[in-house]
Scaffold this motif. Sequence first.
Motif, PDB file in Angstrom:
ATOM      1  N   ALA A  38       0.819  -1.205   0.000  1.00  0.00           N
ATOM      2  CA  ALA A  38       0.000   0.000   0.000  1.00  0.00           C
ATOM      3  C   ALA A  38       0.859   1.263   0.000  1.00  0.00           C
ATOM      4  O   ALA A  38       0.618   2.196  -0.776  1.00  0.00           O
ATOM      5  N   VAL A  39       1.872   1.297   0.862  1.00  0.00           N
ATOM      6  CA  VAL A  39       2.730   2.487   0.953  1.00  0.00           C
ATOM      7  C   VAL A  39       3.523   2.684  -0.332  1.00  0.00           C
ATOM      8  O   VAL A  39       3.656   3.809  -0.834  1.00  0.00           O
ATOM      9  N   ALA A  40       4.049   1.597  -0.901  1.00  0.00           N
ATOM     10  CA  ALA A  40       4.841   1.703  -2.129  1.00  0.00           C
ATOM     11  C   ALA A  40       4.022   2.295  -3.266  1.00  0.00           C
ATOM     12  O   ALA A  40       4.559   2.973  -4.154  1.00  0.00           O
ATOM     13  N   GLY A  41       2.710   2.060  -3.256  1.00  0.00           N
ATOM     14  CA  GLY A  41       1.865   2.551  -4.330  1.00  0.00           C
ATOM     15  C   GLY A  41       1.232   3.903  -4.072  1.00  0.00           C
ATOM     16  O   GLY A  41       0.520   4.425  -4.951  1.00  0.00           O
ATOM     17  N   MET A  42       1.470   4.500  -2.905  1.00  0.00           N
ATOM     18  CA  MET A  42       0.862   5.794  -2.588  1.00  0.00           C
ATOM     19  C   MET A  42       1.332   6.860  -3.585  1.00  0.00           C
ATOM     20  O   MET A  42       2.510   6.909  -3.943  1.00  0.00           O
ATOM     21  N   GLU A  43       0.417   7.719  -3.995  1.00  0.00           N
ATOM     22  CA  GLU A  43       0.740   8.729  -4.994  1.00  0.00           C
ATOM     23  C   GLU A  43       1.859   9.649  -4.518  1.00  0.00           C
ATOM     24  O   GLU A  43       2.750  10.003  -5.283  1.00  0.00           O
ATOM     25  N   ARG A  44       1.837  10.055  -3.252  1.00  0.00           N
ATOM     26  CA  ARG A  44       2.893  10.967  -2.772  1.00  0.00           C
ATOM     27  C   ARG A  44       4.258  10.296  -2.761  1.00  0.00           C
ATOM     28  O   ARG A  44       5.275  10.952  -2.970  1.00  0.00           O
ATOM     29  N   VAL A  45       4.285   8.985  -2.534  1.00  0.00           N
ATOM     30  CA  VAL A  45       5.557   8.255  -2.598  1.00  0.00           C
ATOM     31  C   VAL A  45       6.029   8.179  -4.044  1.00  0.00           C
ATOM     32  O   VAL A  45       7.201   8.455  -4.344  1.00  0.00           O
ATOM     33  N   ILE A  76      13.419   8.939   1.722  1.00  0.00           N
ATOM     34  CA  ILE A  76      14.321   8.330   2.699  1.00  0.00           C
ATOM     35  C   ILE A  76      13.590   7.187   3.386  1.00  0.00           C
ATOM     36  O   ILE A  76      12.432   7.314   3.783  1.00  0.00           O
ATOM     37  N   LEU A  77      14.270   6.054   3.493  1.00  0.00           N
ATOM     38  CA  LEU A  77      13.719   4.865   4.139  1.00  0.00           C
ATOM     39  C   LEU A  77      14.590   4.522   5.335  1.00  0.00           C
ATOM     40  O   LEU A  77      15.801   4.327   5.196  1.00  0.00           O
ATOM     41  N   LYS A  78      13.976   4.445   6.516  1.00  0.00           N
ATOM     42  CA  LYS A  78      14.700   4.120   7.750  1.00  0.00           C
ATOM     43  C   LYS A  78      14.498   2.649   8.073  1.00  0.00           C
ATOM     44  O   LYS A  78      13.384   2.156   8.107  1.00  0.00           O
ATOM     45  N   GLY A  79      15.586   1.967   8.350  1.00  0.00           N
ATOM     46  CA  GLY A  79      15.578   0.520   8.541  1.00  0.00           C
ATOM     47  C   GLY A  79      14.557   0.010   9.536  1.00  0.00           C
ATOM     48  O   GLY A  79      14.273   0.621  10.558  1.00  0.00           O
ATOM     49  N   GLY A  80      14.008  -1.132   9.229  1.00  0.00           N
ATOM     50  CA  GLY A  80      13.007  -1.842  10.006  1.00  0.00           C
ATOM     51  C   GLY A  80      12.417  -2.887   9.085  1.00  0.00           C
ATOM     52  O   GLY A  80      12.502  -2.754   7.858  1.00  0.00           O
ATOM     53  N   ILE A  97       9.049  -2.372   2.048  1.00  0.00           N
ATOM     54  CA  ILE A  97       8.779  -1.272   1.122  1.00  0.00           C
ATOM     55  C   ILE A  97       9.983  -1.048   0.218  1.00  0.00           C
ATOM     56  O   ILE A  97       9.854  -0.911  -1.004  1.00  0.00           O
ATOM     57  N   SER A  98      11.180  -1.016   0.807  1.00  0.00           N
ATOM     58  CA  SER A  98      12.407  -0.813   0.036  1.00  0.00           C
ATOM     59  C   SER A  98      12.592  -1.917  -0.999  1.00  0.00           C
ATOM     60  O   SER A  98      12.969  -1.661  -2.146  1.00  0.00           O
ATOM     61  N   GLU A  99      12.305  -3.146  -0.607  1.00  0.00           N
ATOM     62  CA  GLU A  99      12.467  -4.276  -1.529  1.00  0.00           C
ATOM     63  C   GLU A  99      11.478  -4.198  -2.679  1.00  0.00           C
ATOM     64  O   GLU A  99      11.808  -4.545  -3.821  1.00  0.00           O
ATOM     65  N   LEU A 100      10.264  -3.717  -2.404  1.00  0.00           N
ATOM     66  CA  LEU A 100       9.279  -3.562  -3.464  1.00  0.00           C
ATOM     67  C   LEU A 100       9.636  -2.404  -4.399  1.00  0.00           C
ATOM     68  O   LEU A 100       9.467  -2.501  -5.617  1.00  0.00           O
ATOM     69  N   LEU A 101      10.128  -1.305  -3.836  1.00  0.00           N
ATOM     70  CA  LEU A 101      10.416  -0.112  -4.639  1.00  0.00           C
ATOM     71  C   LEU A 101      11.696  -0.252  -5.454  1.00  0.00           C
ATOM     72  O   LEU A 101      11.719   0.076  -6.648  1.00  0.00           O
ATOM     73  N   VAL A 102      12.770  -0.698  -4.798  1.00  0.00           N
ATOM     74  CA  VAL A 102      14.081  -0.673  -5.463  1.00  0.00           C
ATOM     75  C   VAL A 102      14.861  -1.976  -5.326  1.00  0.00           C
ATOM     76  O   VAL A 102      16.021  -2.049  -5.728  1.00  0.00           O
ATOM     77  N   GLY A 103      14.254  -3.003  -4.733  1.00  0.00           N
ATOM     78  CA  GLY A 103      14.935  -4.290  -4.620  1.00  0.00           C
ATOM     79  C   GLY A 103      16.077  -4.318  -3.639  1.00  0.00           C
ATOM     80  O   GLY A 103      16.971  -5.167  -3.750  1.00  0.00           O
ATOM     81  N   TYR A 104      16.044  -3.412  -2.635  1.00  0.00           N
ATOM     82  CA  TYR A 104      17.160  -3.312  -1.693  1.00  0.00           C
ATOM     83  C   TYR A 104      16.681  -3.681  -0.288  1.00  0.00           C
ATOM     84  O   TYR A 104      15.914  -2.930   0.326  1.00  0.00           O
ATOM     85  N   PRO A 105      17.134  -4.824   0.274  1.00  0.00           N
ATOM     86  CA  PRO A 105      16.791  -5.160   1.659  1.00  0.00           C
ATOM     87  C   PRO A 105      17.643  -4.352   2.637  1.00  0.00           C
ATOM     88  O   PRO A 105      18.869  -4.314   2.522  1.00  0.00           O
ATOM     89  N   LEU A 106      16.995  -3.701   3.575  1.00  0.00           N
ATOM     90  CA  LEU A 106      17.695  -2.852   4.532  1.00  0.00           C
ATOM     91  C   LEU A 106      18.291  -3.670   5.682  1.00  0.00           C
ATOM     92  O   LEU A 106      17.766  -4.725   6.047  1.00  0.00           O
ATOM     93  N   LYS A 107      19.373  -3.154   6.244  1.00  0.00           N
ATOM     94  CA  LYS A 107      19.921  -3.748   7.457  1.00  0.00           C
ATOM     95  C   LYS A 107      18.929  -3.557   8.597  1.00  0.00           C
ATOM     96  O   LYS A 107      18.341  -2.489   8.751  1.00  0.00           O
ATOM     97  N   ILE A 108      18.732  -4.592   9.393  1.00  0.00           N
ATOM     98  CA  ILE A 108      17.871  -4.507  10.562  1.00  0.00           C
ATOM     99  C   ILE A 108      18.763  -4.354  11.783  1.00  0.00           C
ATOM    100  O   ILE A 108      19.649  -5.166  12.017  1.00  0.00           O
ATOM    101  N   SER A 109      18.533  -3.298  12.538  1.00  0.00           N
ATOM    102  CA  SER A 109      19.346  -3.035  13.729  1.00  0.00           C
ATOM    103  C   SER A 109      18.640  -3.616  14.951  1.00  0.00           C
ATOM    104  O   SER A 109      18.515  -4.828  15.081  1.00  0.00           O
ATOM    105  N   GLY A 110      18.127  -2.782  15.848  1.00  0.00           N
ATOM    106  CA  GLY A 110      17.427  -3.309  17.008  1.00  0.00           C
ATOM    107  C   GLY A 110      16.161  -4.035  16.597  1.00  0.00           C
ATOM    108  O   GLY A 110      15.530  -3.710  15.594  1.00  0.00           O
TER     109      GLY A 110
END
Length: 255
Positions: free
Chosen positions: A22-29, A39-43, A49-62
Motif C-alpha cells: 500500500a505504501v509503495a503505491g501511494m501517490e505521494r511516494v 528516505i527509508l529508515k531501517g526496520g 517497502i524498500s524491496e518492493l520499490l528498489v529491490g534493496y533489503p535494509l539492514k535490521i538493527s534493534g
Amino acid sequence: METVYMQFFLTVNEGKWLIARAVAGMERVQRALRSGKVILKGGTTVSCISELLVGYPLKISGRMTPEGAMPNRTYTEQAYGILIENGQIRGIDAEVDTLMPDMGPGDVAIAGANLFDVHGAAAILAGSPGGFRWGRATAAMISEGADVIIPVGLEKLIPGSVNEAMKTARRQGIRYHDGMACGLFPLVGDIVTEIEAVKLLAHVEPCVIGRGGIQGAEGGTLFQVSGPEAEVERLREIVSLCKNQKIGGDPASLQ
C-alpha cells in the motif's frame, strides 16, 4: 450493485507486506520518487517497502525477540537507511542527521514505529543515547516539512497513551532488563496500519473481527471487508501475494 463480503487472516509478517504494498503505491511516494527525495529508515516493514520499490533489503538493527530488545549479532555492510533520488540509491547511515534538514515539502520519509496508540501518536525505541544519528534525524525530518509516513502493524497498538509511555520509559536506572534497556522518542506522521493499507489498495470497507491465535498466528489479525465484487477480488489477489513471504530485511542482519 451487489455487496460482496470476504474474511481473511494475516499473520504479523503478512501484514507487513500488505502495508508495504500500500505504501509503495501511494501517490505521494511515487511523486517523490519521480521528482523529489525518499528516505527509508531501517526496520522489517520499511525494508519490505524498500524491496518492493528498489529491490534493496535494509539492514535490521534493534529488534524485539523472546529475549527482549536486541541488536543484530552479525556485521553487515548493508545500509540501515537509504536515500532514493533521481533513480539512484545511496546509503546514508553516516550522514542522516546532517542530510535530513535538506528534506522539505514534496519529499517523503518512511520510518516504522515500535508502538502507537488510538490517538495517532507513535514512538521508536532507543537502545543508544538519544537514538544516535537517527534519533536526531527524526526530529529534523518532522520540523523541515517532509511528508512522514509511519507503516506500523496492528500488533504494535498499545493500551493507553504513547505520551505516557515516553514519559515513563528510560535507558538509565533500570536494574533488571531483558535484552537492552530502552527509552522512547516520538515519531510524528501519517500512520498506515493494515486497515489503512486495505483502503488504499481497494475500494472496500474493512473491519477487524479477530486478533491473535496459536501455531504462528500469534499477533495476527482476522479481517472482514465488504465492497463491489471487482474490488474485493482485487484485494483477494493482493492478499495472496503477501502469503508465505520472507521477513523483510538483510538476512545477515536478522541474526
